[in-house]
Design an enzyme around this catalytic site. Structure first.
Site, PDB file in Angstrom:
ATOM      1  N   GLY A  64      48.767  66.654  50.918  1.00  0.00           N
ATOM      2  CA  GLY A  64      47.849  65.700  50.324  1.00  0.00           C
ATOM      3  C   GLY A  64      48.291  64.293  50.682  1.00  0.00           C
ATOM      4  O   GLY A  64      49.487  64.034  50.860  1.00  0.00           O
ATOM      5  N   CYS A  65      47.340  63.372  50.814  1.00  0.00           N
ATOM      6  CA  CYS A  65      47.709  62.006  51.202  1.00  0.00           C
ATOM      7  C   CYS A  65      48.540  61.322  50.122  1.00  0.00           C
ATOM      8  O   CYS A  65      49.526  60.629  50.417  1.00  0.00           O
ATOM      9  CB  CYS A  65      46.465  61.185  51.549  1.00  0.00           C
ATOM     10  N   ASN A  66      48.171  61.507  48.854  1.00  0.00           N
ATOM     11  CA  ASN A  66      48.981  60.958  47.765  1.00  0.00           C
ATOM     12  C   ASN A  66      50.359  61.605  47.746  1.00  0.00           C
ATOM     13  O   ASN A  66      51.380  60.935  47.527  1.00  0.00           O
ATOM     14  CB  ASN A  66      48.300  61.201  46.411  1.00  0.00           C
ATOM     15  N   THR A  68      52.686  60.175  50.444  1.00  0.00           N
ATOM     16  CA  THR A  68      53.173  58.831  50.127  1.00  0.00           C
ATOM     17  C   THR A  68      54.315  58.882  49.122  1.00  0.00           C
ATOM     18  O   THR A  68      55.372  58.260  49.311  1.00  0.00           O
ATOM     19  CB  THR A  68      52.036  57.966  49.557  1.00  0.00           C
TER      20      THR A  68
END
Length: 342
Positions: free
Chosen positions: A148-150, A153
């Site tokens: 997932g992009c979150n 990060t």
């Protein structure tokens, strides 16, 4: 040697981003594009910014001849990917951009996504696609699950700190802001300009965001015990970008040294000088992630800030980085383009 690439679900944002990256990739060629609702249309009709490229028209997945395809990117919605990938040739390399294979346990998938997993054999086979931490497994993999992009990060900010033991594992607070493209291209009332602009809001408040499943899985694996972060995402009126502000207990100088040492040889992870905080505007359209560490006014507390582009390093760029490894290509190939500024 040029590798032939298929992009399944090319009519979405991550599909378009894959095309944009592969267009200048020295060793990849887009050989097939699928888009169920857009089948029969030219890519230039769906995405006019790609009209200069010589691309195949969008077709339905069942119309693609996979015999000449070296690798397929699957940019389909959650739950759709597992059904589609189960029907693909077993010798075809696949990078999946959905959430369907990120969680290793079927029970965890059902907990966070609300339905049973229908391809548990593939779930067991899949390698988690956070490239910098799973390189060797990705090289040998047939199926890689993009993060997932979150989740990517937050992990870039925290994984080395958890492994080194320089922060209190029970005192981690993550405040994350994400651009609207992270919600996908489907029409949603709350994403209309009049509904979203001139403000931003928290969502999935109180520990119900699906990417927490990835944080729990990965952080607990590193620590060898249960680790649960406090996490609140916010939707901001920007097209691209994620900014994670992470509050931790630990010595700021040691935290900065740990991140700098862990990422010293990483081409896409840039640690800023001590005391500087990154901005999403400085990574826009790129495969780079910028990280900063700032001393809090209280001793023993620090703020770690991470910024990346959710469509590139958080998704499609990461996918190409993984595909490079799977195909025996230089990991950075096609991905060293500088960020777009201003």
């Amino acid at each position: 040697m040029i590798r032939n690439i298929a992009i399944l679900g090319a009519s979405g944002y991550t599909g378009a981003e894959l095309v944009r990256i592969i267009a200048t990739h020295p060793y990849m060629r887009v050989a097939a594009l699928s888009g169920e609702r857009k089948a029969g249309q030219a890519m230039r009709e769906v995405f006019p910014h790609l009209r200069h490229l010589d691309l195949p028209d969008l077709v339905k997945i069942e119309e693609i001849d996979f015999s000449g395809i070296d690798l397929a990117f699957c940019a389909l919605p959650h739950a759709t990917s597992q059904a589609v990938i189960a029907e693909l040739p077993r010798d075809l390399k696949v990078v999946d951009l959905s959430a369907d294979f990120r969680l290793r346990e079927a029970a965890d998938y059902e907990k966070w996504y609300g339905k049973p997993h229908t391809a548990t054999d593939l779930q067991r086979e899949a390698v988690y696609g956070l490239t910098e931490f799973y390189r060797e497994e990705i090289r040998a993999a047939r199926l890689v699950a993009g993060t997932g992009c979150n989740a990517a990060t937050g992990q870039f900010a925290l994984r080395p700190l958890i492994e080194a033991g320089v922060i209190d594992l029970d005192q981690i607070i993550m405040d994350l802001k994400c651009g609207v493209s992270g919600a996908g291209r489907a029409l949603k009332e709350n994403l209309l300009h009049a509904e979203l602009s001139e403000g931003y809001h928290a969502y999935a408040v109180g520990g119900i965001h699906r990417h927490l499943g990835e944080f729990d899985q990965e952080f607990s694996k590193i620590a060898g015990r249960k680790v649960e972060v406090q996490f609140t995402p916010h939707l901001i009126p920007a097209n691209r970008g994620i900014l994670a502000t992470v509050y931790v207990q630990g010595d700021a100088a040691a935290i900065h040294r740990t991140l700098s040492g862990a990422y010293a040889d990483e081409p896409f992870l840039q640690v800023l000088p001590m005391g500087e905080a990154p901005s999403t505007r400085h990574v826009r359209g790129s495969n780079f992630c910028h990280l900063g560490v700032v001393q809090d006014r209280r001793d023993g507390r620090a703020i770690v800030v991470a910024a990346l582009d959710n469509l590139t390093k958080g998704s499609s760029g990461q996918a190409v980085q993984n595909a490079n490894l799977m195909l025996g290509i230089e990991e950075t190939a096609g991905l060293m383009l500088a960020p777009v500024f201003p």
